[in-house]
Write a protein that holds these residues in place. Structure first.
Motif, short mmCIF file in Angstrom:
data_model
loop_
_atom_site.label_atom_id
_atom_site.label_comp_id
_atom_site.label_asym_id
_atom_site.label_seq_id
_atom_site.Cartn_x
_atom_site.Cartn_y
_atom_site.Cartn_z
N GLY A 395 -10.82 0.49 1.61
CA GLY A 395 -10.82 -0.48 2.69
C GLY A 395 -10.30 0.09 3.99
N THR A 396 -10.55 -0.66 5.05
CA THR A 396 -10.13 -0.26 6.39
C THR A 396 -8.85 -0.94 6.83
OG1 THR A 396 -11.58 -1.97 7.31
CG2 THR A 396 -12.47 0.27 7.14
N ASP A 397 -8.34 -1.86 6.01
CA ASP A 397 -7.12 -2.60 6.37
C ASP A 397 -6.12 -2.49 5.23
OD1 ASP A 397 -5.94 -4.78 8.34
OD2 ASP A 397 -5.61 -5.52 6.32
N ASP A 398 -5.00 -1.82 5.46
CA ASP A 398 -4.03 -1.57 4.41
C ASP A 398 -3.45 -2.85 3.83
OD1 ASP A 398 -4.37 1.15 4.62
OD2 ASP A 398 -2.62 1.46 5.94
N ALA A 399 -3.21 -3.84 4.68
CA ALA A 399 -2.63 -5.10 4.19
C ALA A 399 -3.58 -5.79 3.23
CB ALA A 399 -2.29 -6.01 5.37
N LEU A 400 -4.86 -5.82 3.57
CA LEU A 400 -5.86 -6.44 2.69
C LEU A 400 -5.97 -5.68 1.38
CD1 LEU A 400 -8.15 -8.45 2.19
CD2 LEU A 400 -9.67 -6.92 3.45
N VAL A 401 -5.98 -4.36 1.44
CA VAL A 401 -6.05 -3.54 0.23
C VAL A 401 -4.84 -3.81 -0.66
CG1 VAL A 401 -5.89 -1.17 -0.63
CG2 VAL A 401 -7.50 -1.73 1.20
N ASN A 402 -3.67 -3.90 -0.06
CA ASN A 402 -2.45 -4.14 -0.85
C ASN A 402 -2.46 -5.53 -1.48
OD1 ASN A 402 -1.33 -1.62 -0.37
ND2 ASN A 402 -0.31 -2.26 1.51
N GLU A 403 -3.01 -6.51 -0.77
CA GLU A 403 -3.15 -7.86 -1.35
C GLU A 403 -4.00 -7.81 -2.61
OE1 GLU A 403 -3.75 -11.57 1.15
OE2 GLU A 403 -4.13 -10.03 2.66
N LEU A 404 -5.10 -7.08 -2.55
CA LEU A 404 -5.99 -6.99 -3.70
C LEU A 404 -5.36 -6.22 -4.85
CD1 LEU A 404 -9.33 -6.41 -1.79
CD2 LEU A 404 -8.81 -8.37 -3.24
N LEU A 405 -4.65 -5.15 -4.53
CA LEU A 405 -3.95 -4.40 -5.58
C LEU A 405 -2.93 -5.28 -6.28
CD1 LEU A 405 -3.35 -0.99 -3.74
CD2 LEU A 405 -4.88 -1.38 -5.68
N ALA A 406 -2.18 -6.06 -5.52
CA ALA A 406 -1.17 -6.96 -6.10
C ALA A 406 -1.83 -8.04 -6.94
CB ALA A 406 -0.33 -7.58 -4.98
N ALA A 407 -2.94 -8.60 -6.44
CA ALA A 407 -3.65 -9.63 -7.20
C ALA A 407 -4.19 -9.07 -8.50
CB ALA A 407 -4.79 -10.20 -6.36
#
Length: 499
Positions: A395-407
């Motif tokens: 992904g191009t947005d670290d916050a979004l990627v981290n949200e998905l990893l946590a989910a």
């Protein structure tokens, strides 16, 4: 399946079967200790005979246990107490569901929900209980002419809670678990259907049927003429080789205010992928009906969202087509113009998923999204890199990627992040067009993500490559429904309702 809440002394509950957990080395869980006292150490004496140690995967069915009201007691091995986490909890709950089903028990009460895994809470335990049990009972028999009915199916599984004050949160978890399970089952069923039934038009009809379930969900279907008018020539170049017309499915769920930016899910919907002119090997080609698992996961997640009535705006977009060899199909070396205006040299017609996705991702701009996640069975390279356990995530947005990893961690539907460095972009250079549709042998999953990233400059974006996780091969062949659990947890957390 019904999931009534139970509380109080399990030894006093009248039920067809009471499920109790046993840790390794015959250590009884708290509910088992209560039942053992009521039975005057009957459980302890049975365990000392050596039929069960409490290791994960073990079980023992007991009849006529004295001092209690349950007709039967099912002992389930939990493994070592120090290692009892959510993964071990799911395994134990799955085992109990399987044994109860095989024993033709129509009703049971399960105390495993009282055995708290490390770092868990009542909401997590209840939701995981439901999704795990429902996963065990999923069957695909729509295409069989002779289906053997289960004579005495399990219809009711009571789940114990320790404190009635937590009942409201537990009931919410059960409702969410049922919704996620049904969304996952929908994704599985759509994916398991053969390509001659589940065509792009079939997917469109399923989306329209879903739209009729809620006034908050509006569905529209764009045909090839409308897509041509939008300039979606990359997508349409793929469908030229098929007699089945392509469809662009657009689902808009309004669960929040109109001013709230939506999350957009884009799912690859290749209902069958023969590879086109760059045809695939015949061995295992039947599994290419699963090339629409990204689309199936979007429909499944939308269904779960509607059932949970989430307070969020959500858009689901499914570009759907077949990829077959034909006199009018794409040829290696062809150049097409995408909706974005970028030209693409098609070096391999089997790299078609990115061709339909890139136009869908450009179409997504009109929704002014808060975030965009595309889901696709995109590359065999992802299977080589990560196997069947984790989906690839870029992904191009670290916050979004981290949200998905946590989910993914919370739901047990995990992903692993791969780099999206500019160093890989040059592998997509073309002598004749703006971009090539493949980047060579090295880093195939990453270069596929790099390709898609060129069409996502105007919003926050992440890409899930589910080629290794969307279905299983071999004797257990069938769709998994992933990543519906991850995406559902992601949306729940965005609403402040998740784990």
């Amino acid at each position: 399946m019904e999931y009534p809440l139970r509380s109080g002394d399990p030894s006093k509950l009248r039920t067809a079967c009471l499920v109790l957990g046993i840790f390794s080395k015959r250590n009884l869980s708290e509910p088992a200790i209560t039942v053992d006292k009521a039975s005057k150490s009957f459980l302890g004496r049975i365990l000392k005979k050596g039929d069960m140690d409490g290791k994960s995967g073990q079980f023992l069915m007991l009849y006529d246990v004295p001092g209690i009201r349950a007709e039967r007691v099912l002992l389930i091995g939990l493994g070592a107490k120090k290692d009892f986490d959510l993964s071990a909890y799911r395994k134990a709950m799955a085992k109990s569901a399987t044994i109860l089903s095989e024993s033709h028990t129509t009703e049971a009460a399960n105390t495993l929900s009282l055995v708290e895994p490390q770092g868990s809470d009542i909401y997590t335990q209840m939701r995981e209980s439901v999704t795990t049990i429902e996963r065990q009972f999923y069957r695909f028999d729509q295409c069989k002419s002779n289906v053997e009915e289960i004579k005495r199916p399990l219809k009711k599984m009571g789940l114990f809670i320790g404190d009635r004050r937590s009942a409201k949160r537990a009931e919410q978890a059960i409702a969410h678990g049922c919704a996620i399970a049904r969304g996952t089952s929908l994704a599985k069923t759509l994916a398991n259907l053969p390509g001659n039934i589940c065509t792009p038009s079939y997917l469109a009809k399923e989306a329209l049927a879903l739209g009729r379930q809620s006034p908050k969900l509006k569905v529209k279907i764009l045909d090839e003429k409308q897509m041509e008018g939008l300039g979606m020539r990359a997508l349409l170049s793929v469908s030229r080789g098929s007699r089945q017309p392509a469809k662009l499915i657009v689902m808009e769920y309004k669960g929040s205010s109109d001013k709230s930016k939506p999350v957009v899910l884009v799912g690859k919907g290749l209902t069958f992928d023969a590879g086109g002119i760059s045809i695939k090997p015949s061995a295992g080609m039947d599994e290419m009906k699963y090339d629409m698992c990204g689309a199936a996961s979007v429909l499944g997640t939308m269904a779960a969202c509607v059932e949970m009535a989430l307070p969020i705006n959500l858009v689901g977009i499914v570009p759907s087509s077949e990829n077959l060899p034909d006199g009018d199909a794409n040829k290696p070396g062809d150049i097409v113009t995408s909706m974005s205006g970028q030209t693409i040299e098609i070096l391999n017609t089997d790299a078609e998923g990115r061709l339909i996705l890139c136009d869908a991702l450009t179409y997504t701009e009109r929704f002014n999204p808060a975030a965009v996640i595309d889901i696709a069975t995109l590359t065999g390279a992802c299977v080589v890199a990560l196997g069947a356990h984790a989906s690839g995530l870029l992904g191009t947005d670290d916050a979004l990627v981290n949200e998905l990893l946590a989910a993914g961690e919370s739901s047990g539907d995990r992903a692993w992040q791969l780099p999206l460095w500019d160093d890989y972009q040059e592998q997509l250079d073309s002598n004749f067009a703006d971009i090539a549709n493949i980047g060579g042998k090295g880093g195939g999953t990453i270069t596929a993500g790099c390709f898609l990233s060129r069409f996502t400059k105007k919003y926050k974006w992440a890409h899930l490559d589910i080629a290794g996780t969307a279905w299983k091969s071999g004797a257990q062949k069938g769709a998994t429904g992933r990543p519906v659990p991850m995406l559902s947890e992601f949306l729940l957390k965005r609403c402040g309702l998740g784990k």
